[in-house]
Design a protein around this motif. Structure first.
Motif, PDB file in Angstrom:
ATOM      1  N   PHE A  67       0.843  -1.402  -0.424  1.00 11.53           N
ATOM      2  CA  PHE A  67      -0.006  -0.212  -0.073  1.00 11.53           C
ATOM      3  C   PHE A  67       0.905   1.187  -0.070  1.00 11.53           C
ATOM      4  CE2 PHE A  67      -4.001  -1.803   2.287  1.00 11.53           C
ATOM      5  CZ  PHE A  67      -4.095  -2.951   1.520  1.00 11.53           C
ATOM      6  N   THR A  68       0.400   2.232  -0.809  1.00 11.38           N
ATOM      7  CA  THR A  68       0.859   3.543  -0.799  1.00 11.38           C
ATOM      8  C   THR A  68       0.223   4.582  -0.746  1.00 11.38           C
ATOM      9  OG1 THR A  68       2.735   2.706  -2.256  1.00 11.38           O
ATOM     10  CG2 THR A  68       2.250   4.474  -2.125  1.00 11.38           C
ATOM     11  N   ILE A  69       0.018   5.272   0.502  1.00 10.56           N
ATOM     12  CA  ILE A  69      -0.299   6.993   0.895  1.00 10.56           C
ATOM     13  C   ILE A  69       0.063   7.921   0.400  1.00 10.56           C
ATOM     14  CG2 ILE A  69       0.699   7.395   3.046  1.00 10.56           C
ATOM     15  CD1 ILE A  69      -2.391   8.067   4.327  1.00 10.56           C
ATOM     16  N   SER A  70      -0.763   8.804  -0.409  1.00 10.83           N
ATOM     17  CA  SER A  70      -0.194   9.868  -0.946  1.00 10.83           C
ATOM     18  C   SER A  70      -1.417  10.983  -0.290  1.00 10.83           C
ATOM     19  CB  SER A  70       0.416   9.440  -2.399  1.00 10.83           C
ATOM     20  OG  SER A  70      -0.750   9.092  -2.819  1.00 10.83           O
ATOM     21  N   ARG A  71      -0.578  12.649  -1.307  1.00 11.09           N
ATOM     22  CA  ARG A  71      -1.984  13.288  -0.517  1.00 11.09           C
ATOM     23  C   ARG A  71      -1.042  14.576  -1.837  1.00 11.09           C
ATOM     24  NH1 ARG A  71      -1.912  15.739   5.420  1.00 11.09           N
ATOM     25  NH2 ARG A  71      -3.263  17.351   4.724  1.00 11.09           N
ATOM     26  N   ASP A  72      -3.135  14.746  -1.867  1.00 11.38           N
ATOM     27  CA  ASP A  72      -2.268  15.803  -3.161  1.00 11.38           C
ATOM     28  C   ASP A  72      -3.026  17.783  -2.444  1.00 11.38           C
ATOM     29  OD1 ASP A  72      -3.259  18.206  -4.935  1.00 11.38           O
ATOM     30  OD2 ASP A  72      -3.688  16.437  -6.542  1.00 11.38           O
ATOM     31  N   LYS A  73      -2.217  18.103  -1.850  1.00 11.64           N
ATOM     32  CA  LYS A  73      -2.605  19.816  -0.793  1.00 11.64           C
ATOM     33  C   LYS A  73      -3.430  20.468  -1.523  1.00 11.64           C
ATOM     34  CE  LYS A  73       1.639  20.116   0.395  1.00 11.64           C
ATOM     35  NZ  LYS A  73       3.418  21.044   1.237  1.00 11.64           N
ATOM     36  N   ILE A  74      -3.013  20.618  -3.126  1.00 14.88           N
ATOM     37  CA  ILE A  74      -4.407  21.519  -4.157  1.00 14.88           C
ATOM     38  C   ILE A  74      -5.196  21.293  -3.513  1.00 14.88           C
ATOM     39  CG2 ILE A  74      -4.716  21.928  -5.867  1.00 14.88           C
ATOM     40  CD1 ILE A  74      -0.863  22.158  -6.606  1.00 14.88           C
ATOM     41  N   LYS A  75      -5.405  19.727  -3.776  1.00 15.24           N
ATOM     42  CA  LYS A  75      -6.949  19.142  -4.097  1.00 15.24           C
ATOM     43  C   LYS A  75      -7.550  18.524  -2.726  1.00 15.24           C
ATOM     44  CE  LYS A  75      -6.672  17.637  -8.563  1.00 15.24           C
ATOM     45  NZ  LYS A  75      -7.245  15.483  -9.718  1.00 15.24           N
ATOM     46  N   ASN A  76      -6.629  18.783  -1.502  1.00 15.68           N
ATOM     47  CA  ASN A  76      -7.504  18.643  -0.219  1.00 15.68           C
ATOM     48  C   ASN A  76      -7.376  16.809  -0.570  1.00 15.68           C
ATOM     49  OD1 ASN A  76      -6.102  19.572   2.217  1.00 15.68           O
ATOM     50  ND2 ASN A  76      -8.544  20.629   2.815  1.00 15.68           N
ATOM     51  N   THR A  77      -6.921  16.187  -0.917  1.00 21.69           N
ATOM     52  CA  THR A  77      -7.010  14.511  -0.894  1.00 21.69           C
ATOM     53  C   THR A  77      -6.036  13.878  -0.652  1.00 21.69           C
ATOM     54  OG1 THR A  77      -9.213  15.165  -2.552  1.00 21.69           O
ATOM     55  CG2 THR A  77      -7.736  12.591  -1.970  1.00 21.69           C
ATOM     56  N   VAL A  78      -6.496  12.889  -0.027  1.00 19.82           N
ATOM     57  CA  VAL A  78      -5.328  11.481   0.161  1.00 19.82           C
ATOM     58  C   VAL A  78      -6.065  10.257  -0.007  1.00 19.82           C
ATOM     59  CG1 VAL A  78      -6.603  11.233   2.585  1.00 19.82           C
ATOM     60  CG2 VAL A  78      -4.338  10.363   2.463  1.00 19.82           C
ATOM     61  N   TYR A  79      -4.323   9.927  -0.667  1.00 24.13           N
ATOM     62  CA  TYR A  79      -5.195   8.394  -1.083  1.00 24.13           C
ATOM     63  C   TYR A  79      -4.565   7.340  -0.875  1.00 24.13           C
ATOM     64  CZ  TYR A  79      -6.033  11.990  -5.291  1.00 24.13           C
ATOM     65  OH  TYR A  79      -6.360  13.093  -5.720  1.00 24.13           O
ATOM     66  N   LEU A  80      -5.471   6.224  -1.094  1.00 31.14           N
ATOM     67  CA  LEU A  80      -4.204   5.057  -0.439  1.00 31.14           C
ATOM     68  C   LEU A  80      -4.710   3.662  -2.213  1.00 31.14           C
ATOM     69  CD1 LEU A  80      -3.161   3.346   1.603  1.00 31.14           C
ATOM     70  CD2 LEU A  80      -5.291   2.468   2.147  1.00 31.14           C
ATOM     71  N   GLN A  81      -3.097   4.088  -2.601  1.00 30.10           N
ATOM     72  CA  GLN A  81      -3.041   3.237  -3.541  1.00 30.10           C
ATOM     73  C   GLN A  81      -2.426   1.865  -3.092  1.00 30.10           C
ATOM     74  OE1 GLN A  81      -3.334   3.859  -6.995  1.00 30.10           O
ATOM     75  NE2 GLN A  81      -3.147   1.252  -6.333  1.00 30.10           N
ATOM     76  N   MET A  82      -3.330   0.959  -3.242  1.00 28.69           N
ATOM     77  CA  MET A  82      -3.603  -0.856  -2.492  1.00 28.69           C
ATOM     78  C   MET A  82      -3.237  -1.692  -3.198  1.00 28.69           C
ATOM     79  SD  MET A  82      -6.848  -0.960   0.192  1.00 28.69           S
ATOM     80  CE  MET A  82      -7.819  -0.760  -1.274  1.00 28.69           C
ATOM     81  N   ASN A  83      -1.756  -2.275  -3.740  1.00 29.78           N
ATOM     82  CA  ASN A  83      -1.733  -2.971  -4.353  1.00 29.78           C
ATOM     83  C   ASN A  83      -1.011  -4.912  -4.063  1.00 29.78           C
ATOM     84  OD1 ASN A  83      -1.224  -1.135  -6.667  1.00 29.78           O
ATOM     85  ND2 ASN A  83       0.592  -1.058  -6.363  1.00 29.78           N
ATOM     86  N   SER A  84      -1.773  -5.603  -4.754  1.00 28.94           N
ATOM     87  CA  SER A  84      -1.842  -7.306  -4.689  1.00 28.94           C
ATOM     88  C   SER A  84      -2.410  -7.001  -3.510  1.00 28.94           C
ATOM     89  CB  SER A  84       0.245  -7.724  -3.780  1.00 28.94           C
ATOM     90  OG  SER A  84       0.988  -7.642  -4.902  1.00 28.94           O
ATOM     91  N   LEU A  85      -3.225  -6.982  -3.413  1.00 28.94           N
ATOM     92  CA  LEU A  85      -4.846  -6.818  -2.468  1.00 28.94           C
ATOM     93  C   LEU A  85      -5.210  -8.466  -1.759  1.00 28.94           C
ATOM     94  CD1 LEU A  85      -7.057  -4.414  -3.524  1.00 28.94           C
ATOM     95  CD2 LEU A  85      -6.639  -4.671  -1.606  1.00 28.94           C
ATOM     96  N   LYS A  86      -5.199  -8.938  -0.967  1.00 26.48           N
ATOM     97  CA  LYS A  86      -6.070  -9.969  -0.164  1.00 26.48           C
ATOM     98  C   LYS A  86      -6.353 -10.464   0.161  1.00 26.48           C
ATOM     99  CE  LYS A  86      -0.790  -9.965   1.417  1.00 26.48           C
ATOM    100  NZ  LYS A  86       0.652 -10.556   2.576  1.00 26.48           N
ATOM    101  N   PRO A  87      -7.451 -11.290   0.449  1.00 24.25           N
ATOM    102  CA  PRO A  87      -8.496 -11.310   1.341  1.00 24.25           C
ATOM    103  C   PRO A  87      -8.989 -11.297   2.131  1.00 24.25           C
ATOM    104  CG  PRO A  87      -8.330 -13.711  -0.230  1.00 24.25           C
ATOM    105  CD  PRO A  87      -6.776 -13.164   0.185  1.00 24.25           C
ATOM    106  N   GLU A  88      -7.536 -11.047   2.856  1.00 28.57           N
ATOM    107  CA  GLU A  88      -7.597 -10.783   5.031  1.00 28.57           C
ATOM    108  C   GLU A  88      -7.308  -8.995   4.476  1.00 28.57           C
ATOM    109  OE1 GLU A  88      -5.606 -12.963   2.759  1.00 28.57           O
ATOM    110  OE2 GLU A  88      -3.614 -13.056   3.998  1.00 28.57           O
TER     111      GLU A  88
END
Length: 121
Positions: A67-88
């Motif tokens: 997972f990678t968290i990132s932030r766009d201060k101009i859009k005032n938005t935070v993202y969570l990129q989730m890769n290789s997802l698992k059932p858990e």
């Protein structure tokens, strides 16, 4: 008044990727933002946090490297990129804001309403 609105959840197969978004409004400009999750019959747990500038991040061991968290201060938005997802990883994911160190300790000043992520095997 601070409002956090999550989006991007859904149903995916194991190994797939999803990106969650959290749009913040109100007095959040100096706040750290983070993601938490809660699976059925389990306590809410910390996933990731990012400080106001975006220079500092912290992840739970269970998602580190996927997972990678990132932030766009101009859009005032935070993202969570989730890769290789698992059932858990299946849970309701919540966006939250507050002090960076407190977020890591699962203490937030304000919360979003949550978005469901379901990973099938």
């Amino acid at each position: 008044q601070v409002q956090l609105v999550e989006s991007g959840g859904g149903l995916v197969q194991a190994g797939a990727a999803l990106r969650l978004s959290c749009a913040a409004s109100g007095s959040t400009f100096s706040s750290a933002l983070g993601w938490f999750r809660q699976a059925p019959e389990k306590d809410r747990e910390f996933v990731a946090a990012i400080n106001w500038s975006g220079a500092a991040t912290h992840y739970a061991d269970s998602v580190k490297g996927r997972f990678t968290i990132s932030r766009d201060k101009i859009k005032n938005t935070v993202y969570l990129q989730m890769n290789s997802l698992k059932p858990e990883d299946t849970a309701v994911y919540y966006c939250a804001g507050g002090d960076f160190a407190k977020l890591v300790a699962t203490v937030a000043d304000y919360w979003g309403q949550g978005t469901q992520v379901t990973v099938s095997s």
